[in-house]
Design a protein around this motif. Structure first.
Motif, PDB file in Angstrom:
ATOM      1  N   GLY A   1       0.047 -18.719   2.524  1.00 55.71           N
ATOM      2  CA  GLY A   1      -0.283 -19.988   1.858  1.00 55.71           C
ATOM      3  C   GLY A   1       0.879 -20.506   1.022  1.00 55.71           C
ATOM      4  N   SER A   2       2.097 -20.079   1.388  1.00 57.95           N
ATOM      5  CA  SER A   2       3.231 -20.361   0.480  1.00 57.95           C
ATOM      6  C   SER A   2       3.511 -21.856   0.319  1.00 57.95           C
ATOM      7  CB  SER A   2       4.487 -19.619   0.933  1.00 57.95           C
ATOM      8  OG  SER A   2       4.687 -19.762   2.303  1.00 57.95           O
ATOM      9  N   SER A   3       2.906 -22.688   1.188  1.00 61.18           N
ATOM     10  CA  SER A   3       3.103 -24.141   0.970  1.00 61.18           C
ATOM     11  C   SER A   3       2.432 -24.557  -0.347  1.00 61.18           C
ATOM     12  CB  SER A   3       2.496 -24.931   2.137  1.00 61.18           C
ATOM     13  OG  SER A   3       1.101 -24.639   2.210  1.00 61.18           O
ATOM     14  N   ASN A   4       1.567 -23.691  -0.882  1.00 57.20           N
ATOM     15  CA  ASN A   4       0.864 -24.032  -2.131  1.00 57.20           C
ATOM     16  C   ASN A   4       1.606 -23.598  -3.386  1.00 57.20           C
ATOM     17  OD1 ASN A   4      -1.558 -25.287  -1.159  1.00 57.20           O
ATOM     18  ND2 ASN A   4      -2.227 -23.298  -0.394  1.00 57.20           N
ATOM     19  N   ILE A   5       2.706 -22.860  -3.198  1.00 53.94           N
ATOM     20  CA  ILE A   5       3.406 -22.290  -4.377  1.00 53.94           C
ATOM     21  C   ILE A   5       3.817 -23.399  -5.341  1.00 53.94           C
ATOM     22  CG2 ILE A   5       5.535 -21.144  -5.127  1.00 53.94           C
ATOM     23  CD1 ILE A   5       5.451 -19.580  -2.492  1.00 53.94           C
ATOM     24  N   ASP A   6       4.489 -24.431  -4.810  1.00 55.87           N
ATOM     25  CA  ASP A   6       5.095 -25.450  -5.688  1.00 55.87           C
ATOM     26  C   ASP A   6       4.052 -26.361  -6.316  1.00 55.87           C
ATOM     27  OD1 ASP A   6       7.924 -25.800  -3.390  1.00 55.87           O
ATOM     28  OD2 ASP A   6       7.370 -24.247  -4.850  1.00 55.87           O
ATOM     29  N   VAL A   7       2.785 -26.264  -5.849  1.00 53.93           N
ATOM     30  CA  VAL A   7       1.738 -27.114  -6.444  1.00 53.93           C
ATOM     31  C   VAL A   7       0.694 -26.274  -7.179  1.00 53.93           C
ATOM     32  CG1 VAL A   7       2.084 -29.001  -4.818  1.00 53.93           C
ATOM     33  CG2 VAL A   7       0.499 -27.165  -4.223  1.00 53.93           C
ATOM     34  N   ASN A   8       1.054 -25.024  -7.480  1.00 55.79           N
ATOM     35  CA  ASN A   8       0.245 -24.161  -8.350  1.00 55.79           C
ATOM     36  C   ASN A   8      -1.174 -23.943  -7.833  1.00 55.79           C
ATOM     37  OD1 ASN A   8      -0.204 -22.454 -10.477  1.00 55.79           O
ATOM     38  ND2 ASN A   8      -0.690 -24.082 -11.957  1.00 55.79           N
ATOM     39  N   VAL A   9      -1.302 -23.751  -6.511  1.00 52.82           N
ATOM     40  CA  VAL A   9      -2.613 -23.441  -5.919  1.00 52.82           C
ATOM     41  C   VAL A   9      -2.588 -21.991  -5.442  1.00 52.82           C
ATOM     42  CG1 VAL A   9      -4.141 -24.002  -3.949  1.00 52.82           C
ATOM     43  CG2 VAL A   9      -3.097 -25.837  -5.292  1.00 52.82           C
ATOM     44  N   SER A  10      -3.751 -21.316  -5.459  1.00 55.07           N
ATOM     45  CA  SER A  10      -3.827 -19.884  -5.136  1.00 55.07           C
ATOM     46  C   SER A  10      -3.127 -19.534  -3.827  1.00 55.07           C
ATOM     47  CB  SER A  10      -5.300 -19.446  -5.039  1.00 55.07           C
ATOM     48  OG  SER A  10      -5.938 -19.625  -6.271  1.00 55.07           O
ATOM     49  N   ILE A  11      -2.405 -18.412  -3.842  1.00 59.61           N
ATOM     50  CA  ILE A  11      -1.743 -17.844  -2.659  1.00 59.61           C
ATOM     51  C   ILE A  11      -2.043 -16.344  -2.668  1.00 59.61           C
ATOM     52  CG2 ILE A  11       0.101 -19.559  -2.397  1.00 59.61           C
ATOM     53  CD1 ILE A  11       1.801 -18.006  -4.267  1.00 59.61           C
ATOM     54  N   GLY A  12      -1.536 -15.640  -1.647  1.00 62.29           N
ATOM     55  CA  GLY A  12      -1.867 -14.212  -1.652  1.00 62.29           C
ATOM     56  C   GLY A  12      -1.083 -13.384  -0.658  1.00 62.29           C
ATOM     57  N   THR A  13      -1.209 -12.079  -0.807  1.00 63.74           N
ATOM     58  CA  THR A  13      -0.606 -11.090   0.092  1.00 63.74           C
ATOM     59  C   THR A  13      -1.719 -10.466   0.929  1.00 63.74           C
ATOM     60  OG1 THR A  13       1.152 -10.575  -1.498  1.00 63.74           O
ATOM     61  CG2 THR A  13       0.649  -8.893   0.152  1.00 63.74           C
ATOM     62  N   ILE A  14      -1.515 -10.383   2.251  1.00 62.41           N
ATOM     63  CA  ILE A  14      -2.511  -9.781   3.146  1.00 62.41           C
ATOM     64  C   ILE A  14      -1.875  -8.551   3.787  1.00 62.41           C
ATOM     65  CG2 ILE A  14      -4.101 -10.180   5.081  1.00 62.41           C
ATOM     66  CD1 ILE A  14      -3.564 -13.192   4.763  1.00 62.41           C
ATOM     67  N   PHE A  15      -2.629  -7.430   3.881  1.00 62.90           N
ATOM     68  CA  PHE A  15      -2.047  -6.222   4.484  1.00 62.90           C
ATOM     69  C   PHE A  15      -3.057  -5.503   5.375  1.00 62.90           C
ATOM     70  CE2 PHE A  15      -4.190  -3.125   1.803  1.00 62.90           C
ATOM     71  CZ  PHE A  15      -4.495  -3.855   0.660  1.00 62.90           C
ATOM     72  N   SER A  16      -2.506  -4.761   6.328  1.00 59.20           N
ATOM     73  CA  SER A  16      -3.308  -4.009   7.297  1.00 59.20           C
ATOM     74  C   SER A  16      -2.607  -2.686   7.583  1.00 59.20           C
ATOM     75  CB  SER A  16      -3.428  -4.832   8.602  1.00 59.20           C
ATOM     76  OG  SER A  16      -4.037  -4.081   9.628  1.00 59.20           O
ATOM     77  N   VAL A  17      -3.390  -1.600   7.730  1.00 60.12           N
ATOM     78  CA  VAL A  17      -2.803  -0.267   7.935  1.00 60.12           C
ATOM     79  C   VAL A  17      -3.345   0.343   9.221  1.00 60.12           C
ATOM     80  CG1 VAL A  17      -2.435   2.033   6.930  1.00 60.12           C
ATOM     81  CG2 VAL A  17      -2.702   0.028   5.415  1.00 60.12           C
ATOM     82  N   LEU A  18      -2.411   0.829  10.047  1.00 65.63           N
ATOM     83  CA  LEU A  18      -2.754   1.545  11.282  1.00 65.63           C
ATOM     84  C   LEU A  18      -2.140   2.935  11.212  1.00 65.63           C
ATOM     85  CD1 LEU A  18      -1.814  -1.262  13.868  1.00 65.63           C
ATOM     86  CD2 LEU A  18      -4.151  -0.496  13.319  1.00 65.63           C
ATOM     87  N   VAL A  19      -2.588   3.821  12.113  1.00 62.27           N
ATOM     88  CA  VAL A  19      -1.968   5.140  12.248  1.00 62.27           C
ATOM     89  C   VAL A  19      -1.004   5.090  13.435  1.00 62.27           C
ATOM     90  CG1 VAL A  19      -2.384   7.596  12.719  1.00 62.27           C
ATOM     91  CG2 VAL A  19      -3.988   6.298  11.297  1.00 62.27           C
ATOM     92  N   LYS A  20       0.206   5.623  13.233  1.00 57.68           N
ATOM     93  CA  LYS A  20       1.182   5.624  14.323  1.00 57.68           C
ATOM     94  C   LYS A  20       0.700   6.593  15.409  1.00 57.68           C
ATOM     95  CE  LYS A  20       5.110   8.037  14.553  1.00 57.68           C
ATOM     96  NZ  LYS A  20       5.234   8.422  15.987  1.00 57.68           N
ATOM     97  N   PRO A  21       0.701   6.138  16.680  1.00 55.34           N
ATOM     98  CA  PRO A  21       0.305   7.037  17.776  1.00 55.34           C
ATOM     99  C   PRO A  21       1.224   8.270  17.801  1.00 55.34           C
ATOM    100  CG  PRO A  21       0.487   4.762  18.557  1.00 55.34           C
ATOM    101  CD  PRO A  21       1.075   4.807  17.173  1.00 55.34           C
ATOM    102  N   GLU A  22       0.710   9.374  18.325  1.00 60.91           N
ATOM    103  CA  GLU A  22       1.509  10.607  18.454  1.00 60.91           C
ATOM    104  C   GLU A  22       2.801  10.294  19.217  1.00 60.91           C
ATOM    105  OE1 GLU A  22      -0.707  12.715  16.166  1.00 60.91           O
ATOM    106  OE2 GLU A  22       0.898  13.743  17.298  1.00 60.91           O
ATOM    107  N   GLY A  23       3.796  11.084  18.958  1.00 54.60           N
ATOM    108  CA  GLY A  23       5.037  10.944  19.741  1.00 54.60           C
ATOM    109  C   GLY A  23       6.223  10.719  18.820  1.00 54.60           C
TER     110      GLY A  23
END
Ligand code: P6P
Length: 334
Positions: free
Chosen positions: A118-140
């Protein structure tokens, strides 16, 4: 005074009681939370810090980068690369994967993130955020981009941090959705809600109406019926919200229900949609489903999609179960 449970205590108790969180995953989540605190501090500086405006560069998506996009990406990389819990990272702001350098131990997890959505909202002081996701690396041996190309059902943790009037971390490890609010005096995330439930019905939709002429017929049908209100087939009036920041819209929906839509449209027919599957749609879909909602691409459950490339885009319909099922049904009837 209610008992104040910190993120650390919550994760330790989840690990001890539910067995959901191996110690390396707990370390990962605490490191990500600490990085989110640092990003929040940078965001909150606004015009007082050298963080506003464009970075005069483009990301892999061909989008102009804001200075804070790059700052947030660097904070997440630097915070996570040395801990020994990760094999590699992937980000909206980087074309390829970031393999943990040989000078650090490698772990079994893969971390993906949109460092500042949502970084287009930074300069106009509207909520933004960080999104994250976690996976397990396959064997190998080693790690490659192919290791990241797993369906959303393989996620072991997902969440976001919304930088708004409060800085709020929302997290799932598969045992419901927990909400932590940043106590700035103490510098810790404190548990303020858990086991969120999204109402199955809603009277609120979120879509960018300026794209209306470009939508496919099922989306037009769904929105037209909402706009007809009590006089139309839905028999009730609807409200509309569109922040232009997925984190803010999804946080509202997790808090009070609604349906968020960013559908495929005719402007770029070769693109499945605007939003990215791996680090926007999948983590948000897991949170929504863990709270009793639904999330599809108009035809299939988003978390069942097996990605073919890291920055794959997807059409998104997520939120109150009955609303998502209705607009998905309209696609199958089309
Ligand atoms: P539009 C932000 O750039 C984002 O990826 C999402 O956070 C947000 O929901 C969407 O794009 C807004 O797109 O076309 O309405 O500006």
């Amino acid at each position: 005074m209610p008992k104040r449970i910190s993120l650390t205590r919550y994760l330790v108790e989840q690990q001890r009681m539910e067995g959901h969180i191996p110690s390396q995953l707990r370390l990962l989540l605490e490191v990500v939370a600490r990085a989110c605190k640092r990003i929040s501090q940078a965001v909150n500086k606004g015009a007082l810090g050298d963080v506003m405006g464009s970075a005069e560069s483009e990301n892999v998506q061909g989008e102009m980068q804001k200075k804070l996009d790059i700052i947030a990406n660097e904070v997440l990389i630097e915070a996570n690369e040395w801990g020994g819990h990760l094999a590699a990272m992937a980000s909206e702001e980087m074309e390829g994967i970031y393999v943990v350098p040989n000078r650090y131990p490698q772990g079994e997890y893969l971390l993906m993130f949109d460092p500042l959505d949502g970084s287009s909202n930074i300069d106009v002081n509207v909520s933004i955020g960080t999104i994250f996701s976690v996976l397990v690396k396959p064997e190998g041996a080693g790690v490659s981009e192919q290791d990241f190309l797993q369906p959303g059902t393989h996620q072991v943790a997902a969440g976001y941090c919304v930088f708004g009037p409060q800085t709020t971390l929302v997290l799932t490890v598969g045992d419901g959705v927990a909400v932590f609010t940043l106590d700035r005096e103490q510098g810790s995330f404190i548990l303020t809600d858990e086991h969120l439930r999204i109402p199955e019905d809603s009277k609120e939709f979120a879509i960018n109406m300026s794209n209306q002429r470009h939508w496919a017929a099922p989306v037009t049908r769904y929105i037209d019926e909402c706009l007809q209100g009590t006089d139309g087939p839905r028999g009730k009036d609807f409200n509309m919200r569109w922040v232009g920041s997925m984190v803010a819209d999804v946080h509202r929906i997790l808090t009070r229900g609604g349906v968020f839509m960013y559908p495929w449209d005719k402007r770029e027919p070769e693109k499945a949609g605007k939003l990215r599957l791996m680090y926007e749609a999948n983590p948000m879909s897991w949170l929504i489903e863990q709270a009793g909602g639904a999330s599809t691409n108009g035809k299939h459950r988003i978390m069942d999609i097996t990605p073919t490339k890291l920055h794959e885009r997807v059409s998104v319909f997520m939120g109150s179960k009955n609303e998502v099922e209705r607009v998905t049904r309209y696609h199958s009837e089309a």
